[in-house]
Scaffold this active site. Sequence first.
Site, short mmCIF file in Angstrom:
data_model
loop_
_atom_site.label_atom_id
_atom_site.label_comp_id
_atom_site.label_asym_id
_atom_site.label_seq_id
_atom_site.Cartn_x
_atom_site.Cartn_y
_atom_site.Cartn_z
N TYR A 64 0.84 -1.20 0.00
CA TYR A 64 0.00 0.00 0.00
C TYR A 64 0.88 1.25 0.00
O TYR A 64 0.78 2.09 -0.89
CB TYR A 64 -0.95 0.01 1.20
CG TYR A 64 -1.79 1.28 1.24
CD1 TYR A 64 -2.86 1.44 0.38
CD2 TYR A 64 -1.47 2.32 2.11
CE1 TYR A 64 -3.61 2.61 0.37
CE2 TYR A 64 -2.21 3.50 2.12
CZ TYR A 64 -3.28 3.63 1.24
OH TYR A 64 -4.01 4.80 1.24
N LYS A 66 4.05 2.07 -0.69
CA LYS A 66 5.29 1.61 -1.30
C LYS A 66 6.47 2.53 -1.04
O LYS A 66 7.61 2.08 -0.88
CB LYS A 66 5.10 1.45 -2.81
CG LYS A 66 4.30 0.24 -3.24
CD LYS A 66 4.11 0.20 -4.74
CE LYS A 66 3.46 -1.09 -5.19
NZ LYS A 66 4.36 -2.25 -5.11
N GLY A 114 4.82 -5.19 -10.23
CA GLY A 114 6.23 -5.38 -10.53
C GLY A 114 7.17 -4.47 -9.75
O GLY A 114 8.14 -3.93 -10.31
N SER A 173 7.02 -12.30 -4.48
CA SER A 173 6.14 -11.65 -5.44
C SER A 173 6.16 -12.44 -6.75
O SER A 173 7.23 -12.80 -7.24
CB SER A 173 6.59 -10.22 -5.71
OG SER A 173 5.90 -9.69 -6.83
N LYS A 215 9.16 -13.14 3.70
CA LYS A 215 7.79 -13.25 3.19
C LYS A 215 7.75 -14.31 2.11
O LYS A 215 8.47 -14.23 1.12
CB LYS A 215 7.31 -11.90 2.65
CG LYS A 215 5.81 -11.89 2.31
CD LYS A 215 5.31 -10.48 2.09
CE LYS A 215 3.79 -10.44 1.95
NZ LYS A 215 3.29 -9.05 1.85
N GLY A 295 -6.46 -12.12 3.09
CA GLY A 295 -7.90 -12.22 3.29
C GLY A 295 -8.41 -11.79 4.64
O GLY A 295 -9.55 -12.12 5.00
#
Length: 362
Positions: A64, A66, A114, A173, A215, A295
């Site tokens: 959010y 960045k 990206g 990512s 992550k 979620g």
Amino acid sequence: MIGGLEHLARRGLFLFDPEAAHGLSITALKTGLVPSCAAPADPRLQQSVAGLAFPNPVGMAAGYDKNAEVPEALLKIGFGFTEIGTVTPRPQPGNDKPRLFRLIEDEAVINRLGFNNEGHGAALARLKACSREALIGVNIGANKDSADRIADYVTGIRTFYAVARYFTANISSPNTPGLRDLQARESLATLLSAVLAAREDEAGKCGRRVPVFLKIAPDLTEEGMDDIAAEVLAQGLDGLIVSNTTLARARLRDRKQASEVGGLSGKPLFEKSTAVLARMRRRVGPDLPIIGVGGVSSAETAAEKIRAGADLVQLYSCMVYEGPSLPGRIVRGLSALCDREKLASIREIRDSRVDYWTGMNV
């Protein structure tokens, strides 16, 4: 449930394409147009994780903010912590537009951004202006055209060490070609060794040890989860963040947008990410901190992440649909849960449904 004013604001924002709406929301936070919805402090929700004192377990996920434009504004609307980035050493534009899509029927988002960001320099300058008490993590990544991606992560540690409360190495990512290959055991071992060596070097210089999290993706095989757990434990990493976006598209109602390439987030990610969270908790044991992401749209889904093994939770995409009061509502809901279940600490429910979620077929 989303309130009347937020519903109207959402309708207005949804008239714009998703990236433009995102920019408007950042501007609203910068200018103080978003009212504080923070819940009262509740000692039952305070958590000590990786040596850090979290006022509540609900954080804003990376993606959010960045470029570190509004970290303190996010803390004021109810988040206990926030994570900026992903930031790369050099600025990069990201992938071609359009690259962000709403799946309104599913309350989901697909992105193929990206790692678009302004680079280390811009984010660092903004973070230097923030309070040292603000609990702000820095999510670091590699430039798409980097000749040495591991060196990019090391640069991130060194660049932000004085201002980060914790780091997240984002190797999951799906929108940077080849990035997820760093989750493979041999590559991961090399990455973690380099990143943690840089951390120890910087800690020696400034006398402060900043935790490092990893992550990971929700699309891992069982063998992949085994390898990550083994390497994380062997290298003494401080924690995991489970999980990033998924490439899966199961059970989506919005079939038109579902065909877009990119990572899926929001409500449809909840079950898959929570099952992977529980499986990683089973693998790493009770002591390694885990932040659950994917979620989280309510106090109940936040609590279920904790039951599945999370110490803390993060959200982003669900706030697109629920509005900026969501973190405060979740925190209030967790306090109410503590009342109902007579809990001295929200931590008492942690791991209570690890077995259930480990067995979930997703």
